[in-house]
Design a protein around this motif. Structure first.
Motif, PDB file in Angstrom:
ATOM      1  N   PHE A 197       0.830  -1.206   0.000  1.00 54.79           N
ATOM      2  CA  PHE A 197       0.000   0.000   0.000  1.00 54.79           C
ATOM      3  C   PHE A 197       0.862   1.253   0.000  1.00 54.79           C
ATOM      4  N   ASP A 198       1.916   1.169  -0.752  1.00 55.74           N
ATOM      5  CA  ASP A 198       2.722   2.286  -1.168  1.00 55.74           C
ATOM      6  C   ASP A 198       3.780   2.765  -0.196  1.00 55.74           C
ATOM      7  N   SER A 327     -10.145  11.616  -6.767  1.00 56.37           N
ATOM      8  CA  SER A 327      -9.510  11.412  -5.456  1.00 56.37           C
ATOM      9  C   SER A 327      -8.506  10.270  -5.516  1.00 56.37           C
ATOM     10  N   PHE A 328      -8.864   9.209  -6.219  1.00 54.76           N
ATOM     11  CA  PHE A 328      -7.995   8.044  -6.344  1.00 54.76           C
ATOM     12  C   PHE A 328      -6.675   8.414  -7.011  1.00 54.76           C
ATOM     13  N   ASN A 329      -6.759   9.142  -8.125  1.00 51.30           N
ATOM     14  CA  ASN A 329      -5.524   9.538  -8.808  1.00 51.30           C
ATOM     15  C   ASN A 329      -4.704  10.505  -7.969  1.00 51.30           C
ATOM     16  N   ALA A 330      -5.393  11.336  -7.185  1.00 51.95           N
ATOM     17  CA  ALA A 330      -4.664  12.214  -6.265  1.00 51.95           C
ATOM     18  C   ALA A 330      -3.879  11.390  -5.260  1.00 51.95           C
ATOM     19  N   MET A 331      -4.456  10.291  -4.776  1.00 56.81           N
ATOM     20  CA  MET A 331      -3.747   9.409  -3.854  1.00 56.81           C
ATOM     21  C   MET A 331      -2.543   8.768  -4.540  1.00 56.81           C
ATOM     22  N   HIS A 337       4.785  11.036  -4.006  1.00 59.20           N
ATOM     23  CA  HIS A 337       5.382  12.295  -3.532  1.00 59.20           C
ATOM     24  C   HIS A 337       5.295  13.409  -4.560  1.00 59.20           C
ATOM     25  N   GLN A 338       4.337  13.329  -5.473  1.00 61.16           N
ATOM     26  CA  GLN A 338       4.094  14.409  -6.436  1.00 61.16           C
ATOM     27  C   GLN A 338       2.960  15.267  -5.880  1.00 61.16           C
ATOM     28  N   TYR A 339       3.308  16.094  -4.914  1.00 60.73           N
ATOM     29  CA  TYR A 339       2.300  16.777  -4.108  1.00 60.73           C
ATOM     30  C   TYR A 339       1.519  17.831  -4.896  1.00 60.73           C
ATOM     31  N   ALA A 340       2.176  18.565  -5.778  1.00 67.42           N
ATOM     32  CA  ALA A 340       1.485  19.612  -6.534  1.00 67.42           C
ATOM     33  C   ALA A 340       0.410  19.007  -7.432  1.00 67.42           C
ATOM     34  N   ILE A 366      -0.820  16.150   2.316  1.00 68.20           N
ATOM     35  CA  ILE A 366       0.078  16.923   1.450  1.00 68.20           C
ATOM     36  C   ILE A 366       0.737  18.044   2.242  1.00 68.20           C
ATOM     37  N   ARG A 367      -0.071  18.736   3.025  1.00 63.17           N
ATOM     38  CA  ARG A 367       0.447  19.867   3.803  1.00 63.17           C
ATOM     39  C   ARG A 367       1.451  19.387   4.851  1.00 63.17           C
TER      40      ARG A 367
END
Length: 460
Positions: A197-198, A327-331, A337-340, A366-367
């Motif tokens: 899980f990453d 949301s999934f792709n944001a995860m 670690h591609q936060y932007a 992210i923050r």
């Protein structure tokens, strides 16, 4: 210039199709089945098969190769019943039925995890659609445009034609030995990614908590590297998916005709292709695209369609249907670690007034990954409060993230209270649900983490 582009487009199309009347494009055809049957006849496919034959041995072999490839793709399949059914419903609207009884393929669609906007039509009739494609587009019309383009390649049998013309029969065994070696590597990479899980043990638990507490599809998230390794040109090229420019041109024309037959502006296709191009340009990946060759090739396709690169009107219902995919792709980006990029996707949900509790938890992560100041603590608390306000039931993921934030703020007493509450929530969840083995294991691991952390705090 626009008239010249249209003239060039029509000349290229004539290489593949017989002459047709002016009104054959603009008049509605009634339904997708009738449209594809007419297209089949217009492009003289029955006559083509009468001359060339159906190449049944090659089709059988390609079906086996597709099955082997799909075994690997299934490891990164996107698992969400609602989204799957929603996309399947649109696919059913675009799909022809009983196109040719002599063609043994069965039409289906599979959504796979990848932030890149890709769509493939395998020679066995399976359409592969990435989560990135669903996130990149903004309307059902654009999605239908992409599906119709891929369906056109299938209807005209481009994949089998390409494999046969490349005369791969003599060297296919050696080629597929290399391909399946890559597939074996990918399978191992995927199994590691889904098992871990990453990015660390705490976030592994957090991801499962999100799956449990939010009812979201976010759970086992494949790494971006795994997705890139699975969807690679070595695989797709040998499945006949490296289309000639003329094949792309005629598929674009057919897709535009299909849209008009459904009462949809053909600009939906140029808009979709433009957004795909913009994605890859933003990634600084303008060449060697898995499905679209290059950004330059996409530009030429848009020009030949005679359309501008203006966006097609967005659709709120579509955004709502795919908001969990966003949301999934944001995860996926967060785990990489591609936060932007992760934040940009979450902002899309927020702008569309579709943000979920999990979106605000992702923003908090992210923050916290990038800042450690009193000001950031306050903003993270506000984000978690927004998540809690949106949550209709007690949320394990929110609670755990708040505990981590309190620990970072050195508020041990409040963190201890949060840990006790978290343990009680885990106990209640274990009692109220029939848990799978994985869920029971996760509950045990989380309870162990909470108890150990609580003991550390009490010793301070």
């Amino acid at each position: 210039m626009k008239q010249l582009a249209i003239l060039i487009f029509c000349c290229l199309a004539s290489l593949y199709a017989p002459a047709q009347s002016q009104d054959s494009i603009s008049e509605p055809k009634g339904n997708s089945h009738e449209f594809w049957q007419e297209t089949y006849r217009k492009y003289q496919m029955p006559e083509y098969f009468q001359r060339k034959g159906y190449r049944f041995p090659l089709r059988k072999e390609m079906n086996i190769r597709c099955a082997e490839y799909l075994d690997e793709i299934n490891r990164i399949a996107y698992q969400d019943a609602y989204v799957q059914d929603y996309v399947q419903g649109i696919f059913a609207q675009v799909t022809p039925t009983n196109l040719d009884p002599n063609r043994p393929e069965s039409l289906s669609i599979l959504i796979f995890q990848s932030p890149a906007p890709d769509a493939f039509m395998l020679p066995n009739g399976t359409m592969l659609m990435s989560t990135g494609m669903l996130c990149t587009l903004d309307s059902e019309e654009e999605l239908k445009a992409i599906m119709a383009n891929e369906m056109a390649h299938y209807v005209l049998d481009h994949q089998i034609y390409n494999v046969a013309r490349a005369n791969l029969r003599a060297k296919r065994a050696a080629t597929w030995g290399t391909v399946l070696t890559v597939a074996g590597y990918v399978a191992g990479a995927v199994s590691v990614a889904t098992a871990d899980f990453d990015y660390d043990s705490d976030n592994r638990a957090s991801d499962i908590a999100a799956f449990i507490s939010l009812g979201s599809s976010i759970g086992a998230v494949a790494s971006i590297a795994t997705a890139d390794a699975t969807i690679n040109s070595l695989m797709t090229d040998h499945l006949g998916l490296k289309y000639k420019r003329k094949q792309e041109t005629i598929a674009d024309q057919i897709a535009a005709e299909y849209l008009l037959s459904e009462g949809i502006q053909s600009g939906a296709l140029t808009s979709a292709l433009t957004k795909i191009k913009q994605f890859y340009k933003a990634e600084h990946q303008e060449k060697d695209l898995p499905r679209y060759e290059s950004c330059k090739a996409l530009t030429k396709r848009i020009q030949l369609l005679g359309g501008s690169e203006e966006e097609f009107p967005q659709n709120h219902f579509y955004h709502k249907a795919v908001s969990d995919v966003v949301s999934f792709n944001a995860m996926m980006y967060l785990n990489d670690h591609q936060y932007a990029k992760a934040q940009s996707l979450i902002q899309k949900n927020i702008d569309n007034r579709l943000a979920s509790p999990h979106d605000y938890v992702i923003l908090t992560k992210i923050r916290m990954a990038q800042e450690n100041t009193p000001e950031s603590y306050e903003e993270c608390m506000q984000l978690l409060q927004k998540a809690r306000d949106l949550s209709v039931s007690p949320n394990l993921d929110i609670n755990k993230q708040e505990i981590l934030l309190l620990l970072r703020m050195k508020k041990q007493s409040q963190a201890a209270d949060g840990l006790k509450q978290y343990l009680e929530m885990l106990r209640q969840y274990a009692q109220q649900n029939e848990n799978t083995d994985d869920e029971r294991k996760w509950i045990e691991e989380e309870a162990g983490w909470a108890e150990r952390t609580l003991n550390k705090i009490q010793l301070l």
